[in-house]
Design a protein around this motif. Structure first.
Motif, short mmCIF file in Angstrom:
data_model
loop_
_atom_site.label_atom_id
_atom_site.label_comp_id
_atom_site.label_asym_id
_atom_site.label_seq_id
_atom_site.Cartn_x
_atom_site.Cartn_y
_atom_site.Cartn_z
N ASP A 87 15.15 -12.30 14.09
CA ASP A 87 15.45 -13.27 15.14
C ASP A 87 16.82 -13.88 14.86
OD1 ASP A 87 15.57 -15.24 17.02
OD2 ASP A 87 13.68 -16.20 16.50
N CYS A 88 17.79 -13.58 15.72
CA CYS A 88 19.16 -14.03 15.49
C CYS A 88 19.63 -14.98 16.60
CB CYS A 88 20.10 -12.84 15.40
SG CYS A 88 20.00 -11.69 16.80
N ALA A 89 18.67 -15.64 17.26
CA ALA A 89 19.04 -16.54 18.35
C ALA A 89 19.87 -17.71 17.84
CB ALA A 89 17.79 -17.06 19.04
N PRO A 90 20.92 -18.10 18.56
CA PRO A 90 21.73 -19.27 18.15
C PRO A 90 20.86 -20.52 18.10
CG PRO A 90 22.78 -18.04 19.95
CD PRO A 90 21.39 -17.50 19.81
N ALA A 98 27.99 -1.45 30.16
CA ALA A 98 29.28 -1.76 30.74
C ALA A 98 30.30 -1.94 29.61
CB ALA A 98 29.18 -3.04 31.57
N PRO A 99 31.59 -1.87 29.93
CA PRO A 99 32.61 -2.02 28.88
C PRO A 99 32.50 -3.32 28.10
CG PRO A 99 33.60 -1.13 30.87
CD PRO A 99 32.19 -1.51 31.23
N THR A 100 32.03 -4.40 28.74
CA THR A 100 31.94 -5.69 28.04
C THR A 100 30.85 -5.70 26.98
OG1 THR A 100 30.54 -6.45 29.87
CG2 THR A 100 32.87 -7.05 29.94
N SER A 101 29.77 -4.95 27.20
CA SER A 101 28.67 -4.97 26.23
C SER A 101 28.73 -3.83 25.22
CB SER A 101 27.32 -4.93 26.97
OG SER A 101 27.23 -3.81 27.82
N ARG A 102 29.53 -2.81 25.51
CA ARG A 102 29.57 -1.66 24.62
C ARG A 102 29.99 -2.02 23.19
NH1 ARG A 102 32.66 4.13 25.91
NH2 ARG A 102 32.25 5.11 23.89
N PRO A 103 31.02 -2.83 22.94
CA PRO A 103 31.39 -3.14 21.55
C PRO A 103 30.27 -3.87 20.81
CG PRO A 103 33.17 -3.71 23.06
CD PRO A 103 31.98 -3.42 23.91
N ILE A 104 29.55 -4.76 21.49
CA ILE A 104 28.45 -5.48 20.84
C ILE A 104 27.36 -4.50 20.44
CG2 ILE A 104 26.74 -7.31 21.10
CD1 ILE A 104 28.55 -8.52 23.27
N LEU A 105 27.03 -3.59 21.34
CA LEU A 105 25.97 -2.62 21.06
C LEU A 105 26.39 -1.68 19.93
CD1 LEU A 105 24.95 -1.91 24.74
CD2 LEU A 105 23.53 -3.04 23.03
N SER A 112 29.56 -15.28 24.54
CA SER A 112 30.26 -15.19 23.25
C SER A 112 29.70 -16.17 22.23
CB SER A 112 31.77 -15.46 23.46
OG SER A 112 32.33 -14.52 24.35
N ARG A 113 28.38 -16.43 22.33
CA ARG A 113 27.74 -17.34 21.37
C ARG A 113 26.53 -16.69 20.70
NH1 ARG A 113 27.60 -23.06 24.63
NH2 ARG A 113 26.65 -23.76 22.68
N GLY A 114 26.40 -15.36 20.86
CA GLY A 114 25.32 -14.65 20.18
C GLY A 114 24.04 -14.50 20.97
N VAL A 115 24.02 -14.97 22.21
CA VAL A 115 22.78 -14.90 23.00
C VAL A 115 22.48 -13.45 23.39
CG1 VAL A 115 21.59 -15.70 25.06
CG2 VAL A 115 23.13 -17.24 23.86
N PHE A 116 23.52 -12.69 23.77
CA PHE A 116 23.30 -11.30 24.17
C PHE A 116 22.71 -10.51 23.01
CE2 PHE A 116 24.71 -6.87 24.50
CZ PHE A 116 24.28 -6.53 25.77
N ARG A 117 23.25 -10.68 21.82
CA ARG A 117 22.73 -9.98 20.65
C ARG A 117 21.27 -10.32 20.41
NH1 ARG A 117 25.08 -8.14 15.55
NH2 ARG A 117 23.46 -8.14 13.95
N ALA A 118 20.93 -11.60 20.54
CA ALA A 118 19.55 -12.03 20.34
C ALA A 118 18.63 -11.44 21.40
CB ALA A 118 19.47 -13.56 20.37
N ARG A 126 14.18 -7.74 22.75
CA ARG A 126 13.62 -6.64 23.56
C ARG A 126 13.36 -5.40 22.70
NH1 ARG A 126 17.81 -6.29 28.36
NH2 ARG A 126 19.20 -7.01 26.69
N ALA A 127 14.18 -5.20 21.67
CA ALA A 127 13.92 -4.09 20.75
C ALA A 127 12.60 -4.29 20.02
CB ALA A 127 15.06 -3.96 19.75
#
Length: 268
Positions: free
Chosen positions: A119-122, A236-243, A208-214, A219-220
């Motif tokens: 769990d990596c939620a901010p 999308a290009p915006t999420s590809r680097p995070i993934l 840009s605060r870690g919510v997308f990663r969480a 969901r995983a």
């Protein structure tokens, strides 16, 4: 991960044998294409095509047949074109038939066992599975704010899944101080190795605060708990680097070609 094997599994299990999450949807195949046709607000698409060896005129006939079939359905639809699809001028022929090319997306896959699912939620952010109609409304509201437009149809798909057992779709909402700030869904393609992530929208002030990663990790965990070994995302290009930082690998590039038969001047 062996990306060649993963791509072959993706083609066989997701593109050639789609399993719609909507009970109003059906899978049709005429040999040249596989398509999903939905009488409700869900997904209408050509998922796979096998046009090798056909003449240009024959390819155009196949495209025209899809335009006619979805025209009967009367709903917007897409042809999911992937790198490696033939003929090499398929994209040009789709545009010539009246379809509109949408932005490219990367098909990315990860083995869930290789992901960090902690769990990596901010601080101050909590993630919860969508279980009530009111929470479905929150998911739709976040999507409207994050992406623009009207996402009522997505809410209907998630809402119908609330009573399914086993579920085929699980919505997730992230909240800060009780207010929804991000949302997405995971689709569980039972009978395959794959679950897929969709949405992942975050309202502007929480980006840009870690919510997308969480949201990805949460969901995983849902997918892992349901017995799936792989996660797939059209990124999308915006999420590809995070993934990529999370461990996802790109298998291929896809681009939707879309057509709405209700639009004035659309091909019929």
């Amino acid at each position: 991960m062996d990306t060649d094997l993963a791509l072959a599994a993706y083609d066989a299990q997701i593109r050639r044998a789609p399993r719609p999450d909507d009970p109003a949807a059906s899978v049709e195949s005429d040999g040249a294409v596989v398509r999903v046709v939905c009488d409700g607000p869900g997904w209408n698409t050509v998922t796979w095509s096998g046009l090798a060896g056909m003449s240009g005129a024959q390819v155009d006939e196949v495209i025209a047949a899809q335009v006619a079939r979805f025209g009967q359905n009367g709903r917007a639809w897409e042809w999911k074109h992937h790198d490696g699809d033939v003929p090499v001028d398929l994209a040009v022929r789709l545009v010539a038939a009246g379809l509109t090319r949408e932005p490219d997306e990367a098909v990315m896959v990860a083995e869930i066992a290789d992901l960090d699912l902690a769990d990596c939620a901010p601080d101050g952010v909590e993630l919860q599975d969508v279980r009530t109609p009111a929470e479905v409304d929150d998911l739709v509201a976040v999507h409207d704010l994050a992406f623009g437009g009207d996402h009522t149809a997505i809410g209907q798909v998630v809402g119908r899944a609330l009573d399914q057992e086993p579920p085929t779709v699980v919505g997730v909402v992230a909240r800060a101080d009780g207010r929804p700030v991000a949302a997405g869904r995971v689709e569980l393609h039972h009978g395959t190795e794959f679950a897929s992530l969709w949405g992942g929208g975050t309202v502007p002030q929480w980006r840009s605060r870690g919510v997308f990663r969480a949201l990805v990790a949460h969901r995983a965990r849902i997918a892992a708990g349901a017995g799936f070994c792989c996660l797939q995302v059209d990124a999308a290009p915006t999420s590809r680097p995070i993934l990529e930082r999370l461990g996802f690998q790109t298998l291929t590039v896809t681009r939707p070609f879309t057509l709405d038969p209700t639009t004035p001047g659309a091909s019929t």
